[in-house]
Design a protein around this motif. Structure first.
Motif, PDB file in Angstrom:
ATOM      1  N   THR A 181      -7.464  -4.974  -2.563  1.00 53.50           N
ATOM      2  CA  THR A 181      -7.883  -4.482  -1.251  1.00 53.50           C
ATOM      3  C   THR A 181      -9.000  -5.310  -0.644  1.00 53.50           C
ATOM      4  O   THR A 181      -8.957  -5.663   0.544  1.00 53.50           O
ATOM      5  CB  THR A 181      -8.341  -3.019  -1.356  1.00 53.50           C
ATOM      6  OG1 THR A 181      -7.327  -2.249  -1.994  1.00 53.50           O
ATOM      7  CG2 THR A 181      -8.660  -2.448   0.013  1.00 53.50           C
ATOM      8  N   ILE A 238      -4.685  -1.437  -1.467  1.00 52.56           N
ATOM      9  CA  ILE A 238      -3.628  -2.447  -1.518  1.00 52.56           C
ATOM     10  C   ILE A 238      -3.543  -2.992  -2.937  1.00 52.56           C
ATOM     11  O   ILE A 238      -4.566  -3.350  -3.541  1.00 52.56           O
ATOM     12  CB  ILE A 238      -3.905  -3.590  -0.524  1.00 52.56           C
ATOM     13  CG1 ILE A 238      -3.888  -3.052   0.909  1.00 52.56           C
ATOM     14  CG2 ILE A 238      -2.868  -4.709  -0.675  1.00 52.56           C
ATOM     15  CD1 ILE A 238      -4.291  -4.070   1.944  1.00 52.56           C
ATOM     16  N   THR A 260       0.845  -1.192   0.000  1.00 51.79           N
ATOM     17  CA  THR A 260       0.000   0.000   0.000  1.00 51.79           C
ATOM     18  C   THR A 260       0.882   1.243   0.000  1.00 51.79           C
ATOM     19  O   THR A 260       1.934   1.265   0.652  1.00 51.79           O
ATOM     20  CB  THR A 260      -0.930   0.032   1.233  1.00 51.79           C
ATOM     21  OG1 THR A 260      -1.740   1.209   1.196  1.00 51.79           O
ATOM     22  CG2 THR A 260      -0.147   0.018   2.535  1.00 51.79           C
ATOM     23  N   HIS A 278      -4.777   4.695  -0.164  1.00 54.10           N
ATOM     24  CA  HIS A 278      -5.025   3.809   0.974  1.00 54.10           C
ATOM     25  C   HIS A 278      -5.526   2.431   0.537  1.00 54.10           C
ATOM     26  O   HIS A 278      -6.135   1.716   1.329  1.00 54.10           O
ATOM     27  CB  HIS A 278      -6.030   4.456   1.926  1.00 54.10           C
ATOM     28  CG  HIS A 278      -5.558   5.764   2.493  1.00 54.10           C
ATOM     29  ND1 HIS A 278      -6.034   6.981   2.066  1.00 54.10           N
ATOM     30  CD2 HIS A 278      -4.613   6.039   3.425  1.00 54.10           C
ATOM     31  CE1 HIS A 278      -5.428   7.947   2.732  1.00 54.10           C
ATOM     32  NE2 HIS A 278      -4.552   7.408   3.560  1.00 54.10           N
ATOM     33  N   ASN A 324       3.965   3.993   3.803  1.00 53.94           N
ATOM     34  CA  ASN A 324       3.776   2.842   2.922  1.00 53.94           C
ATOM     35  C   ASN A 324       4.341   1.566   3.534  1.00 53.94           C
ATOM     36  O   ASN A 324       5.111   1.604   4.491  1.00 53.94           O
ATOM     37  CB  ASN A 324       4.436   3.095   1.571  1.00 53.94           C
ATOM     38  CG  ASN A 324       5.942   2.931   1.633  1.00 53.94           C
ATOM     39  OD1 ASN A 324       6.623   3.627   2.385  1.00 53.94           O
ATOM     40  ND2 ASN A 324       6.476   2.009   0.849  1.00 53.94           N
ATOM     41  N   ALA A 358      -7.988  -0.957   4.828  1.00 48.48           N
ATOM     42  CA  ALA A 358      -7.658  -0.317   3.552  1.00 48.48           C
ATOM     43  C   ALA A 358      -8.927   0.055   2.784  1.00 48.48           C
ATOM     44  O   ALA A 358     -10.006  -0.496   3.026  1.00 48.48           O
ATOM     45  CB  ALA A 358      -6.790  -1.250   2.709  1.00 48.48           C
TER      46      ALA A 358
END
Length: 395
Positions: A284, A255, A203, A253, A212, A246
């Motif tokens: 995500t 993934i 991320t 924000h 991150n 996430a």
């Protein structure tokens, strides 16, 4: 008129060139790749022509989808060795023999994960890691064995003093240090060297803006699992709770997981926002659903309890919201990190706190940095009931 017809026919023939031993769906992609390579196209064609018949589709896949920077620089010898040892792993390890072509091509065969320097690591890593998995019979056993042994094999540790975040394997091994990204690249390459499908995931920023993080994913029997350079059991890591928060609709924000072949998105490289050629999938939702199920199981098992954490300026400042401080806090049980997060700041609701679900009747250490940058560690005994922990920037 005759000359024009000859040129037109020649153009048509060139546009429909087929390559012996290569499925036709690669023809247009290869032609485009050779055009982008310009004067370097000869090296790529040499690699394709000299590749054994059973490996030609794999070579075609790499050339068809490699970034333009590689089309103009990688040598035939580099590509031939990479493909040779990837197929050697496929032949020698039972789990690799059973992989679908789509997984083998995209998650085992590639020589690179992101924008790192293109090291010729394939043969070296095959020789380094093969003996760790020679007695393994399943993908999960092989993953565990590589994960448990990689640190001592390559002698690389996490260290913020590393030269750069996006280090290649040999850059990290030369320094004996790497960032989370460098460690993830190392682990992915070690997995791929012995036929384990792997990719980098990460991320650009956690939900609470702590920064991150990148890690590794492995493919086992049709499903993706996450793991890290420092081993945990699959789908267990200190960042799991953060990953569960996430937001798939917010690029900062969300993934992502890397892909060599084009995908619906690109991987956000926080160290160079101008790079768009690292393909990625937004994964995500899988993490959010995994954590929801995990959290529900913890709440139901009777063995875990809520631990809420707040940070204040001093012990005298614990009632006024303006005296709260937003700070990064990591929680450990012994040497094992259990999680991390950011405390609520002065302008957030007083009821909002950093929360962990921790096992009962254990002692945990909460680590953070004070206003002067000094490392602080506070031990807290967690019993049977929920706990609220107050931490201070200045005693």
């Amino acid at each position: 008129m005759k000359t024009w017809c000859v040129l037109f026919i020649a153009c048509l023939l060139g546009c429909t060139t087929s390559y012996e031993g290569v499925p036709k769906q690669y023809t247009r992609l290869l032609n485009t790749a050779f055009q982008k390579a310009g004067e370097h196209a000869g090296e790529l064609k040499k690699a394709l022509e000299n590749c054994p018949a059973g490996q030609k589709e794999g070579m075609a896949f790499l050339i068809a989808y490699m970034p333009e920077r590689d089309l103009k620089t990688l040598t035939a010898d580099f590509l031939l060795e990479n493909v040779k040892y990837a197929y050697l792993a496929k032949e020698n390890f039972v789990w690799a023999k059973e992989l679908p072509d789509s997984i083998f091509f995209n998650e085992v065969l590639p020589y690179v994960s992101m924008n790192e320097t293109r090291d010729n690591w394939r043969a070296d890593f095959y020789n380094r890691f093969s003996h760790y998995v020679r007695d393994c019979r399943t993908l999960e056993e092989a993953v565990d064995s590589v994960n448990r042994n990689i640190r001592d094999e390559v002698m690389v540790d996490y260290n913020t003093k590393r030269e750069k975040p996006d280090q290649s394997p040999y850059e990290s091994m030369r320094q004996n240090m790497a960032s989370c990204s460098g460690l993830s690249i190392l682990l992915v390459d070690a997995f791929r060297a012995v036929g384990i499908p792997a990719r980098v995931a990460g991320t650009p920023n956690w939900h609470d803006n702590r920064g991150n993080h990148n890690w590794c994913e492995v493919w086992i029997d049709g499903k993706w699992y996450f793991t890290e350079y420092y081993p945990n059991r699959l789908n267990e890591a200190w960042f799991f709770a953060d990953a569960g928060k996430a937001d798939k609709n917010d690029r900062q924000h969300a993934i992502f997981a890397t892909s060599f072949a084009p995908a619906e998105d690109y991987f956000p490289l926080v160290w160079d926002s101008t790079i768009y050629y690292v393909h990625a999938k937004n994964v995500t939702e899988r993490y959010v659903q995994l954590y929801r199920a995990y959290e529900s199981a913890l709440l139901d098992d009777g063995k875990h309890v809520s631990v809420k954490v707040s940070m204040f300026k001093t012990p005298a400042c614990t009632l006024n919201s303006d005296d709260r401080v937003a700070a990064n806090v990591d929680v450990f049980c012994g040497a094992d990190q259990m999680g991390g997060g950011r405390t609520a700041g002065a302008h957030q609701d007083m009821n909002e706190m950093l929360e962990f679900l921790l096992e009962k009747n254990k002692t945990y250490t909460f680590k953070y940095s004070d206003l002067a940058g000094n490392d602080k560690a506070v031990d807290v005994k967690v019993g049977e009931k929920p706990v609220t922990v107050k931490l201070y920037m200045k005693e």
